[in-house]
Design a protein around this motif. Structure first.
Motif, PDB file in Angstrom:
ATOM      1  N   GLY A   1       0.802  -1.220   0.000  1.00 59.52           N
ATOM      2  CA  GLY A   1       0.000   0.000   0.000  1.00 59.52           C
ATOM      3  C   GLY A   1       0.829   1.260   0.000  1.00 59.52           C
ATOM      4  N   CYS A   2       2.152   1.132  -0.020  1.00 58.34           N
ATOM      5  CA  CYS A   2       3.032   2.306  -0.006  1.00 58.34           C
ATOM      6  C   CYS A   2       3.426   2.682  -1.429  1.00 58.34           C
ATOM      7  CB  CYS A   2       4.287   2.029   0.815  1.00 58.34           C
ATOM      8  SG  CYS A   2       3.943   1.663   2.545  1.00 58.34           S
ATOM      9  N   PRO A   3       3.301   3.955  -1.808  1.00 57.29           N
ATOM     10  CA  PRO A   3       3.637   4.363  -3.173  1.00 57.29           C
ATOM     11  C   PRO A   3       5.107   4.105  -3.500  1.00 57.29           C
ATOM     12  CG  PRO A   3       2.384   6.077  -2.041  1.00 57.29           C
ATOM     13  CD  PRO A   3       2.771   5.071  -1.003  1.00 57.29           C
ATOM     14  N   GLU A   4       5.344   3.659  -4.721  1.00 55.49           N
ATOM     15  CA  GLU A   4       6.692   3.407  -5.207  1.00 55.49           C
ATOM     16  C   GLU A   4       7.103   4.529  -6.160  1.00 55.49           C
ATOM     17  OE1 GLU A   4       9.166   0.959  -4.977  1.00 55.49           O
ATOM     18  OE2 GLU A   4       8.110   0.376  -3.145  1.00 55.49           O
ATOM     19  N   PRO A   5       8.259   5.180  -5.928  1.00 52.05           N
ATOM     20  CA  PRO A   5       8.678   6.287  -6.797  1.00 52.05           C
ATOM     21  C   PRO A   5       8.747   5.915  -8.281  1.00 52.05           C
ATOM     22  CG  PRO A   5      10.049   6.194  -4.822  1.00 52.05           C
ATOM     23  CD  PRO A   5       9.181   4.976  -4.796  1.00 52.05           C
ATOM     24  N   LEU A   6       9.152   4.681  -8.593  1.00 52.80           N
ATOM     25  CA  LEU A   6       9.292   4.291  -9.994  1.00 52.80           C
ATOM     26  C   LEU A   6       7.955   4.314 -10.728  1.00 52.80           C
ATOM     27  CD1 LEU A   6      11.268   3.294 -12.176  1.00 52.80           C
ATOM     28  CD2 LEU A   6      10.785   0.957 -11.425  1.00 52.80           C
ATOM     29  N   LEU A   7       6.855   4.145  -9.989  1.00 52.51           N
ATOM     30  CA  LEU A   7       5.534   4.115 -10.607  1.00 52.51           C
ATOM     31  C   LEU A   7       4.830   5.470 -10.576  1.00 52.51           C
ATOM     32  CD1 LEU A   7       4.190   0.730  -9.147  1.00 52.51           C
ATOM     33  CD2 LEU A   7       5.459   1.116 -11.266  1.00 52.51           C
ATOM     34  N   ALA A   8       5.503   6.471 -10.031  1.00 58.99           N
ATOM     35  CA  ALA A   8       4.874   7.790  -9.869  1.00 58.99           C
ATOM     36  C   ALA A   8       5.080   8.634 -11.129  1.00 58.99           C
ATOM     37  CB  ALA A   8       5.459   8.507  -8.668  1.00 58.99           C
ATOM     38  N   GLY A   9       3.986   9.068 -11.720  1.00 54.08           N
ATOM     39  CA  GLY A   9       4.055   9.999 -12.839  1.00 54.08           C
ATOM     40  C   GLY A   9       4.712   9.416 -14.074  1.00 54.08           C
ATOM     41  N   ARG A  10       5.194  10.291 -14.944  1.00 55.89           N
ATOM     42  CA  ARG A  10       5.722   9.880 -16.236  1.00 55.89           C
ATOM     43  C   ARG A  10       7.241   9.900 -16.290  1.00 55.89           C
ATOM     44  NH1 ARG A  10       1.715   9.240 -19.709  1.00 55.89           N
ATOM     45  NH2 ARG A  10       3.142   9.158 -21.482  1.00 55.89           N
ATOM     46  N   ALA A  11       7.900  10.164 -15.170  1.00 58.67           N
ATOM     47  CA  ALA A  11       9.358  10.143 -15.136  1.00 58.67           C
ATOM     48  C   ALA A  11       9.853   8.706 -15.046  1.00 58.67           C
ATOM     49  CB  ALA A  11       9.870  10.953 -13.952  1.00 58.67           C
ATOM     50  N   THR A  12      10.995   8.434 -15.663  1.00 55.83           N
ATOM     51  CA  THR A  12      11.598   7.110 -15.587  1.00 55.83           C
ATOM     52  C   THR A  12      13.109   7.251 -15.692  1.00 55.83           C
ATOM     53  OG1 THR A  12      11.817   4.941 -16.645  1.00 55.83           O
ATOM     54  CG2 THR A  12      11.230   6.785 -18.078  1.00 55.83           C
ATOM     55  N   PRO A  13      13.856   6.482 -14.908  1.00 59.76           N
ATOM     56  CA  PRO A  13      15.319   6.547 -15.009  1.00 59.76           C
ATOM     57  C   PRO A  13      15.872   5.732 -16.175  1.00 59.76           C
ATOM     58  CG  PRO A  13      14.686   5.017 -13.286  1.00 59.76           C
ATOM     59  CD  PRO A  13      13.415   5.620 -13.793  1.00 59.76           C
ATOM     60  N   TYR A  14      15.000   5.046 -16.901  1.00 64.37           N
ATOM     61  CA  TYR A  14      15.451   4.150 -17.964  1.00 64.37           C
ATOM     62  C   TYR A  14      15.130   4.749 -19.330  1.00 64.37           C
ATOM     63  CZ  TYR A  14      15.494   0.913 -14.030  1.00 64.37           C
ATOM     64  OH  TYR A  14      15.713   0.324 -12.814  1.00 64.37           O
ATOM     65  N   PRO A  15      16.162   5.078 -20.129  1.00 64.03           N
ATOM     66  CA  PRO A  15      15.884   5.673 -21.446  1.00 64.03           C
ATOM     67  C   PRO A  15      15.155   4.725 -22.387  1.00 64.03           C
ATOM     68  CG  PRO A  15      18.236   5.161 -21.177  1.00 64.03           C
ATOM     69  CD  PRO A  15      17.604   4.980 -19.845  1.00 64.03           C
ATOM     70  N   GLN A  16      15.209   3.430 -22.119  1.00 61.51           N
ATOM     71  CA  GLN A  16      14.533   2.461 -22.993  1.00 61.51           C
ATOM     72  C   GLN A  16      13.032   2.387 -22.723  1.00 61.51           C
ATOM     73  OE1 GLN A  16      16.983   1.802 -20.792  1.00 61.51           O
ATOM     74  NE2 GLN A  16      18.522   0.372 -21.598  1.00 61.51           N
ATOM     75  N   VAL A  17      12.565   3.002 -21.646  1.00 63.11           N
ATOM     76  CA  VAL A  17      11.167   2.865 -21.241  1.00 63.11           C
ATOM     77  C   VAL A  17      10.355   4.074 -21.689  1.00 63.11           C
ATOM     78  CG1 VAL A  17       9.588   2.712 -19.258  1.00 63.11           C
ATOM     79  CG2 VAL A  17      11.707   1.371 -19.287  1.00 63.11           C
ATOM     80  N   VAL A  18       9.209   3.806 -22.310  1.00 65.24           N
ATOM     81  CA  VAL A  18       8.242   4.850 -22.624  1.00 65.24           C
ATOM     82  C   VAL A  18       7.047   4.679 -21.697  1.00 65.24           C
ATOM     83  CG1 VAL A  18       6.702   5.793 -24.383  1.00 65.24           C
ATOM     84  CG2 VAL A  18       8.952   4.904 -25.031  1.00 65.24           C
ATOM     85  N   VAL A  19       6.750   5.724 -20.921  1.00 61.73           N
ATOM     86  CA  VAL A  19       5.602   5.688 -20.016  1.00 61.73           C
ATOM     87  C   VAL A  19       4.360   6.040 -20.833  1.00 61.73           C
ATOM     88  CG1 VAL A  19       4.596   6.553 -17.876  1.00 61.73           C
ATOM     89  CG2 VAL A  19       7.087   6.378 -18.105  1.00 61.73           C
ATOM     90  N   GLN A  20       3.447   5.097 -20.968  1.00 54.22           N
ATOM     91  CA  GLN A  20       2.276   5.333 -21.808  1.00 54.22           C
ATOM     92  C   GLN A  20       1.041   5.725 -20.992  1.00 54.22           C
ATOM     93  OE1 GLN A  20       2.209   1.495 -23.808  1.00 54.22           O
ATOM     94  NE2 GLN A  20       3.229   2.353 -25.594  1.00 54.22           N
ATOM     95  N   HIS A  21       0.949   5.188 -19.784  1.00 53.81           N
ATOM     96  CA  HIS A  21      -0.220   5.522 -18.958  1.00 53.81           C
ATOM     97  C   HIS A  21       0.108   5.239 -17.495  1.00 53.81           C
ATOM     98  CE1 HIS A  21      -4.482   5.997 -17.862  1.00 53.81           C
ATOM     99  NE2 HIS A  21      -4.317   4.948 -17.081  1.00 53.81           N
ATOM    100  N   THR A  22      -0.247   6.166 -16.615  1.00 50.55           N
ATOM    101  CA  THR A  22      -0.162   5.953 -15.182  1.00 50.55           C
ATOM    102  C   THR A  22      -1.453   6.464 -14.547  1.00 50.55           C
ATOM    103  OG1 THR A  22       0.934   8.103 -14.854  1.00 50.55           O
ATOM    104  CG2 THR A  22       2.353   6.175 -15.108  1.00 50.55           C
ATOM    105  N   PRO A  23      -1.793   5.976 -13.359  1.00 50.96           N
ATOM    106  CA  PRO A  23      -3.049   6.412 -12.704  1.00 50.96           C
ATOM    107  C   PRO A  23      -3.053   7.907 -12.431  1.00 50.96           C
ATOM    108  CG  PRO A  23      -2.157   4.455 -11.645  1.00 50.96           C
ATOM    109  CD  PRO A  23      -1.099   4.944 -12.578  1.00 50.96           C
TER     110      PRO A  23
END
Length: 398
Positions: A376-398
């Motif tokens: 139940g604790c928020p994880e920074p990696l899942l927050a918003g559209r920022a990502t530390p990985y250049p290979q990752v495209v964030v397409q949708h988050t809550p």
């Protein structure tokens, strides 16, 4: 004329020598050790294998009518620290048959040379750990997802890898190899574009069996040596390809489910139209349509796109969608970590991304998702559209 014959003879000899040299190089490379990406959590990892029989179900995929459903499961779990137990072999005994068929398998890292990080039958760590049920893609088996399973287990989860009997190219029951049946792995899944509609219908029929396997495994895991070490009120279903679709459907029908993750799997079954009320993670390869975002080029792509958009629109739980650029379908399995000779590799669904990087990035997102939905604790990696990985495209988050 004689000069041309000499030229042709020299050219033929050069070709033979070059081919022989390349074969020798492949033989040397396939015998070199390969170590899977290291687990990211604080626990050492134990591994055990079990066989379960679901006496309440008649197996519709078995060649003999009336056979109860039997399953092989690999269990990865947080282990207690202590004297170093025996390292677990990557694919022991009859599981070595998971290699690509001869002679193609000679161009692949030998399983004796693949080093994992788990230990055979190590003592279970103190504490109670949520269950993560992991199901492979169509034709694959649980051991081929060792990198993902070990990393999750090291982070404090009992990972139950279920190999779907008669759908996997190989599973092992009673020490003997068991292969596919037409009912378990229909020809409609051969990937041909003209079979897109048939594949959808076959998948809708088969998904109930796989989802029931998942739920049964979650129940069986809370027993035996793990009794008292399992928090059975928190179950996460995970899977790759068709196993990802099964994970979503299993979560829909299990009240204990706190979330489900689908790695590059086109969705099937009732969950597509009912959606999920629980958290959902969808991770796509570069040209995949399973998140509802792509440029479809085939009928199969358009079908997957429509299916994913229907699922996401119907779901009321929080949904995360990511695309892993450079990855193809097999990059979510251990295949990305093996050495595979170039002519063979080019025929497999492996992308330009470094294989270890693909597994490590997938591990990071799986670990973050599972931690968030179980704690139940928020994880920074899942927050918003920022990502530390250049290979990752964030397409949708809550």
């Amino acid at each position: 004329m004689r000069r041309w014959l000499r030229y042709l003879l020299v050219l033929a000899l050069a070709v033979v020598l070059a081919a022989g040299g390349y074969v020798a190089y492949v033989a040397i490379r396939s015998a070199q050790p390969v170590t899977l990406p290291a687990p990211t959590g604080p626990y050492p990892v134990g591994r055990a294998t079990v066989e379960w029989t679901d006496s309440a179900r008649v197996d519709p995929l078995a060649p003999q009518p009336g056979t109860p459903r039997r399953l092989s499961a690999w269990l990865w779990y947080p282990a207690a620290p202590g004297p170093s137990p025996t390292p677990a072999a990557y694919a022991p005994d009859a599981w070595a048959g998971l290699h690509l068929s001869w002679p193609v398998g000679l161009a692949e890292t030998g399983f004796d040379h693949v080093h994992a990080h788990a230990f055979d039958d190590a003592p279970v760590a103190e504490g109670r750990f949520p269950i993560a049920v992991l199901e492979p893609g169509m034709g694959f088996a649980a051991p081929q997802y060792t990198a993902l399973a070990e990393s999750l287990a090291s982070n404090g989860y009992l990972v139950v890898g279920v190999t779907p009997t008669y759908s996997a190219n190989l599973t092992v029951l009673g020490g003997a190899p068991v292969s596919t049946t037409e009912a378990g792995n229909p020809k409609a899944f051969d990937g041909a574009d003209e079979h897109a509609g048939q594949a959808q219908a076959a998948g809708d029929r088969l998904i109930d069996v796989w989802a029931a396997d998942d739920r049964f495994a979650a129940v069986e895991a809370d027993a035996g040596r793990f009794a008292g070490h399992v928090d059975a009120t928190k179950v996460v279903y995970l899977g790759h390809s068709f196993g990802g679709a099964a994970a979503l459907e299993a979560c829909r029908t299990d009240q204990r489910c706190v979330g489900a993750a689908d790695l590059d799997g086109t969705q099937y079954g009732p969950v597509v139209h009912t959606g999920l009320t629980k958290p959902m993670l969808l991770v796509a390869s570069e040209n995949s349509c399973i998140t509802g975002t792509c440029q479809p080029t085939t009928a199969s792509d358009r079908s997957s796109l429509d299916t994913a958009r229907t699922l996401v629109a119907a779901s009321s739980g929080p949904t995360w969608c990511y695309q892993l650029n450079g990855a193809e379908h097999f990059n979510f399995s251990d295949y990305g970590a093996y050495y595979i000779a170039a002519p063979v590799r080019s025929q497999l669904a492996l992308g330009a991304i470094d294989g270890d990087d693909a597994l490590s990035i997938t591990n990071a997102y799986l670990a973050a998702f599972v931690r968030q939905v179980t704690s139940g604790c928020p994880e920074p990696l899942l927050a918003g559209r920022a990502t530390p990985y250049p290979q990752v495209v964030v397409q949708h988050t809550p």
